[in-house]
Enzyme design. Structure first.
Site, PDB file in Angstrom:
ATOM      1  CG  HIS A 128      -1.965  -1.063   1.230  1.00 31.76           C
ATOM      2  ND1 HIS A 128      -3.237  -0.901   0.759  1.00 31.76           N
ATOM      3  CD2 HIS A 128      -1.900  -2.351   1.660  1.00 31.76           C
ATOM      4  CE1 HIS A 128      -3.917  -2.037   0.906  1.00 31.76           C
ATOM      5  NE2 HIS A 128      -3.116  -2.935   1.446  1.00 31.76           N
ATOM      6  CG  ASN A 170      -8.029  -4.248   1.053  1.00 33.05           C
ATOM      7  OD1 ASN A 170      -7.324  -3.263   1.278  1.00 33.05           O
ATOM      8  ND2 ASN A 170      -7.561  -5.478   1.063  1.00 33.05           N
ATOM      9  CG  HIS A 211      -2.589  -0.933  14.959  1.00 34.56           C
ATOM     10  ND1 HIS A 211      -2.496  -2.238  14.518  1.00 34.56           N
ATOM     11  CD2 HIS A 211      -2.444  -0.986  16.312  1.00 34.56           C
ATOM     12  CE1 HIS A 211      -2.326  -3.033  15.556  1.00 34.56           C
ATOM     13  NE2 HIS A 211      -2.287  -2.304  16.646  1.00 34.56           N
ATOM     14  CE1 TYR A 222      -2.260  -4.728   9.165  1.00 33.97           C
ATOM     15  CE2 TYR A 222      -2.406  -2.514   8.295  1.00 33.97           C
ATOM     16  CZ  TYR A 222      -2.635  -3.870   8.165  1.00 33.97           C
ATOM     17  OH  TYR A 222      -3.233  -4.358   7.041  1.00 33.97           O
TER      18      TYR A 222
HETATM   19 FE1  HDE Z   1      -2.554  -4.749   5.395  1.00 36.11          FE
HETATM   20  N1  HDE Z   1      -0.724  -3.999   5.874  1.00 36.11           N
HETATM   21  N2  HDE Z   1      -1.922  -6.591   5.949  1.00 36.11           N
HETATM   22  N3  HDE Z   1      -4.328  -5.574   4.803  1.00 36.11           N
HETATM   23  N4  HDE Z   1      -3.185  -2.974   4.829  1.00 36.11           N
HETATM   24  C1  HDE Z   1      -0.350  -2.722   5.725  1.00 36.11           C
HETATM   25  O1  HDE Z   1       0.797  -1.477   7.346  1.00 36.11           O
HETATM   26  C2  HDE Z   1      -0.822  -6.855   6.671  1.00 36.11           C
HETATM   27  C3  HDE Z   1      -4.687  -6.878   4.882  1.00 36.11           C
HETATM   28  C4  HDE Z   1      -4.449  -2.632   4.435  1.00 36.11           C
HETATM   29  O2  HDE Z   1      -3.183   3.570   4.081  1.00 36.11           O
HETATM   30  C5  HDE Z   1       0.983  -2.436   6.342  1.00 36.11           C
HETATM   31  O3  HDE Z   1       1.222   0.698   7.755  1.00 36.11           O
HETATM   32  C6  HDE Z   1      -0.774  -8.231   7.023  1.00 36.11           C
HETATM   33  C7  HDE Z   1      -6.106  -7.032   4.698  1.00 36.11           C
HETATM   34  C8  HDE Z   1      -4.494  -1.238   4.080  1.00 36.11           C
HETATM   35  O4  HDE Z   1      -1.505   3.359   5.461  1.00 36.11           O
HETATM   36  C9  HDE Z   1       1.351  -3.780   6.979  1.00 36.11           C
HETATM   37  C10 HDE Z   1      -1.893  -8.797   6.456  1.00 36.11           C
HETATM   38  C11 HDE Z   1      -6.576  -5.776   4.493  1.00 36.11           C
HETATM   39  C12 HDE Z   1      -3.205  -0.761   4.296  1.00 36.11           C
HETATM   40  C13 HDE Z   1       0.201  -4.656   6.599  1.00 36.11           C
HETATM   41  C14 HDE Z   1      -2.610  -7.762   5.792  1.00 36.11           C
HETATM   42  C15 HDE Z   1      -5.454  -4.874   4.554  1.00 36.11           C
HETATM   43  C16 HDE Z   1      -2.423  -1.859   4.770  1.00 36.11           C
HETATM   44  C17 HDE Z   1       1.977  -1.833   5.408  1.00 36.11           C
HETATM   45  C18 HDE Z   1      -2.323 -10.251   6.515  1.00 36.11           C
HETATM   46  C19 HDE Z   1      -8.030  -5.358   4.225  1.00 36.11           C
HETATM   47  C20 HDE Z   1      -2.710   0.639   4.043  1.00 36.11           C
HETATM   48  C21 HDE Z   1       2.146  -0.382   5.868  1.00 36.11           C
HETATM   49  C22 HDE Z   1      -2.412 -10.778   7.812  1.00 36.11           C
HETATM   50  C23 HDE Z   1      -8.920  -5.670   5.316  1.00 36.11           C
HETATM   51  C24 HDE Z   1      -2.922   1.523   5.227  1.00 36.11           C
HETATM   52  C25 HDE Z   1       1.355  -0.288   7.075  1.00 36.11           C
HETATM   53  C26 HDE Z   1      -2.502   2.940   4.902  1.00 36.11           C
HETATM   54  C27 HDE Z   1      -1.075  -1.757   5.149  1.00 36.11           C
HETATM   55  C28 HDE Z   1       0.140  -5.926   6.988  1.00 36.11           C
HETATM   56  C29 HDE Z   1      -3.801  -7.991   5.053  1.00 36.11           C
HETATM   57  C30 HDE Z   1      -5.614  -3.468   4.352  1.00 36.11           C
HETATM   58  C31 HDE Z   1       2.701  -4.342   6.616  1.00 36.11           C
HETATM   59  C32 HDE Z   1       0.328  -8.919   7.822  1.00 36.11           C
HETATM   60  C33 HDE Z   1      -6.905  -8.346   4.769  1.00 36.11           C
HETATM   61  C34 HDE Z   1      -5.703  -0.462   3.579  1.00 36.11           C
HETATM   62  O5  HDE Z   1       1.420  -3.664   8.365  1.00 36.11           O
END
Ligand code: HDE
Length: 699
Positions: free
Chosen positions: A73, A146, A337, A360
């Protein structure tokens, strides 16, 4: 300054808006700088002196301007706004911001793509992030969702694998922001649990027209908790008031080059113009006792609850009404987060959500350089916070006193705990009594039924687009075995889908049994994008093509009707300046064919005027403009002599006088007002995907 006082006033306003606080240039220490052009030298042609603290400070700061981009993202944009609930939700949750319809909760919302790096194009095929930070009186609540209601994987332990597969391949760092490559499909074809999600990603949901025109989903099952401690499951939805609309795939690819900032610009300009994007918050509530009757496990993030099984209750409205002042300070430094929740909301044991609760916070330690990122202004709550957390990199708070522990007597016991009855957070006391195991629940083992539900809920044109997307992506692979494996995987969803994709790849489908319960499924119409929205043309962009001799009456009449409906018209010509109209007036040109191509618009209007049409007929740029708009399913209107131009390039309304094909022509003595009315109705339908001949258009 110019000769024009109005223009001067505008420039002054702009200067005030853009000026950093204060007029004088100083160092970070406040020392006034007298020369910002030359460094301090030993003589006019001599070496620069180490003593030059002004140069050293400026260069050092510059050298450290970048921080690591988000690991996923990375590409995104954001806006401020407010959230208001329609009526008190006290019967289902005690969350303070959901109690009172008069309360306006400030929010900050960031939209993003997932795979691309920070400078990648907006319109690539990808999932979009939809992350909302609510600054409530009881703490910050982040709904980090999402634009697709399910996910690729069921367990967080697979997330690094998924992301490594979709990101540019590690040896060549290619391709950027694209899933059409071997490693992604290698992984997907070996992960049956991804089948449902991949159907969504190959649909037009993954190429939205605008952030303002896409849904948002919390994805996981959460809990709402009432004042008495009673809890029920909930799925969160965001429903865009403008409807759910997509680009054409060819258009999305062209936009990636023509305007890599297409979505960012769209959001920014809409807010600047006062066209505030709006979504309704929707809830699907499932009482815990009812959860078993759904036929799938609510904790499985590859499943959704069909809206014809549990309707979405619309409970409030989100409005984005202010662009950030500074991209880095706000959009880049905002830290979402899923673990930021408030009393009245709780987690479920969804294993993907549970992993996110760790990830997060952890990722921000690297990205934002330590544990104090909650002190960055965009991340600070609006309610006071007190605790004994101390020190660490970049601590801003100056904690006073001797006491940084609890219990204490020296500070009178403060800060002290707050019991749940007085607003202290309290987890739902879920009964857990299982052995410790590395195991996937048997209730997570079915992967194809909802993929098929999605497929059968799409209209014919939406199915066509899914077939085209699979065919495109899989055609890009260099390893044929992956392609074949993926076609086999599609057979488990739907035989026709697999067969159509196989045909496009020069393969033969057949072999796998279709999904077991397939025949029992009823389509869920809400899974289709077609026909969504409020039927208005608010915020749509219409190109008006012009050359000397353009019929000004037609331009005025249609422009009035379109703008009355909330659309925005821009006059496009071969070059900037003005054109002479047929009526002897001058028409100001907003953009050229080259700078604002048809892909930047939702619809095109070609007014009449004999000289004007003669000039445009000879213009390759103008003809291409019209053909490209037609190919992308966009409404086109033509008046007077313009009808013949369209006819000459084989753009013919299927029913002259009607707008079934989205080509509204002034035929049979129709007035300009009638054309305007029909054009407005056509634009409200967004696109005319059913044009059978659009594939023959060479644009
Ligand atoms: Fe994320 N995801 N994600 N994700 N995600 C990040 O956090 C992660 C997942 C989502 O505008 C990271 O600050 C794991 C689902 C958005 O700043 C990180 C898993 C959904 C954003 C991370 C998922 C999301 C992130 C990268 C599986 C929809 C952007 C930078 C367990 C429900 C937020 C950060 C923004 C961002 C980890 C799966 C949505 C690495 C480990 C499912 C919208 O922490």
């Amino acid at each position: 300054m110019t000769q024009d006082p109005a223009e001067n006033a505008k420039l002054k306003d702009l200067a005030q808006h853009h000026a950093p606080q204060g007029d004088t240039l100083t160092t970070d220490q406040g020392v006034k700088i007298s020369d910002n052009q030359n460094s301090l030298r030993a003589g006019p042609r001599g070496p620069t002196l180490l003593e030059d603290f002004i140069l050293r400070e400026k260069i050092t700061h510059f050298d450290h301007e970048r921080i690591p981009e988000r690991v996923v993202h990375a590409r995104g944009e954001a806006a401020h706004g407010v959230f208001q609930v329609y009526e008190s939700l006290a019967p289902i949750t005690c969350a303070g911001f959901l109690q009172d319809p008069c309360r306006k909760t400030p929010v900050f919302v960031r939209f993003s793509t997932v795979a691309g790096s920070r400078g990648s194009a907006d319109t690539v095929r990808d999932v979009r992030g939809f992350a909302v930070k609510f600054y409530t009186d009881e703490g910050v609540f982040d709904l980090v969702g999402n634009n697709i209601p399910v996910f690729f994987i069921q367990d967080a332990i697979k997330f690094p694998d998924l992301v490594h597969a979709v990101k540019p391949e590690p040896d060549s760092e290619m391709p950027q922001a694209a899933s059409a490559h071997d490693t992604f499909w290698d992984f997907i074809s070996l992960m049956p649990e991804s089948t449902h999600m991949i159907m969504w990603v190959m649909s037009d949901r993954a190429i939205p027209r605008s952030h303002r025109m896409m849904e948002g989903f919390g994805v996981h099952t959460f809990r709402l908790v009432d004042a008495a401690g009673g809890s029920r499951f909930v799925k969160f939805h965001w429903k865009p008031l403008l409807g759910i609309h997509a680009l054409a795939w060819d258009e999305a690819q062209k936009l990636a080059g023509r305007d890599a900032d297409f979505h960012r610009r769209d959001l920014w300009e809409a807010i600047e113009a006062g066209d505030y994007p709006e979504w309704e918050l929707g809830l699907q509530i499932v009482e815990e006792a009812e959860a078993d009757r759904l036929g799938f496990d609510l904790l499985d993030p590859t499943k959704l609850i069909p809206e014809n099984v549990v309707p979405v209750r619309r409970v409030g409205k989100l409005t984005l009404n202010r662009n950030p002042d500074n991209f880095f300070a706000e959009t880049e430094q905002v830290a979402f987060h899923p673990g930021n929740i408030v009393p009245g909301i709780d987690f479920s044991a969804d294993p993907l959500l549970q992993g996110r609760l760790f990830s997060y916070l952890d990722t921000q330690l690297l990205r934002l350089g330590g544990p104090n990122f909650h002190e960055i202004p965009i991340n600070r709550g609006i309610c006071p916070f007190h605790n004994n957390q101390r020190d660490g990199f970049k601590r801003h708070t100056v904690a006073t006193g001797r006491v940084a522990y609890e219990p204490n007597s020296l500070a009178g016991g403060a800060p002290h705990e707050v019991p749940p009855e007085q607003g202290g957070f309290h987890s739902v006391p879920e009964t857990l009594g299982s052995p410790k195991l590395r195991i996937r629940s048997a209730s997570f083992s079915e992967h194809f039924e909802q993929a098929r539900l999605f497929w059968i809920s799409q209209t014919g044109v939406e199915q066509d687009h899914i077939v085209e997307a699979f065919t495109f992506e899989l055609s890009k692979l260099t390893v044929p075995a992956i392609r074949e494996r993926m076609v086999q995987a599609l057979e488990t969803v739907d035989a026709t889908l697999a067969q159509r994709v196989a045909e496009g790849l020069g393969l033969v489908a057949g072999g796998q049994a279709p999904a077991q319960a397939a025949t029992l499924l009823q389509p869920s119409p809400e899974l289709s994008m077609i026909g969504s929205g409020d039927g208005s043309i608010r915020t749509r962009k219409v190109a008006v093509l012009a050359a000397d001799g353009v019929d000004d009456e037609a331009v005025d009449t249609l422009r009035r009707a379109l703008e009355a409906g909330g659309a925005h018209c821009r006059v496009i010509a071969a070059r900037l300046g003005e054109v002479n109209t047929a009526g002897g007036t001058r028409l100001r040109i907003d953009h050229t064919f080259a700078t604002m191509p048809s892909v930047a618009f939702d619809a095109v209007f070609l007014p009449g005027g004999s000289d004007h049409i003669e000039a445009l007929s000879d213009s390759g740029e103008a003809v291409y403009y019209l053909l490209e708009a037609y190919k992308h399913g966009k409404p086109i209107a033509a008046t007077g002599e313009a009808v013949d131009l369209l006819d000459g390039i084989s753009i013919v309304p299927d029913d002259c006088g009607g707008s079934l094909n989205g080509v509204v022509c002034q035929c049979d003595g129709a007035t300009l007002e009638t054309v305007a009315e029909r054009f407005v109705a056509a634009i409200a339908r967004h696109r005319f995907w059913q044009r059978d001949d659009r594939h023959q258009i060479p644009a």
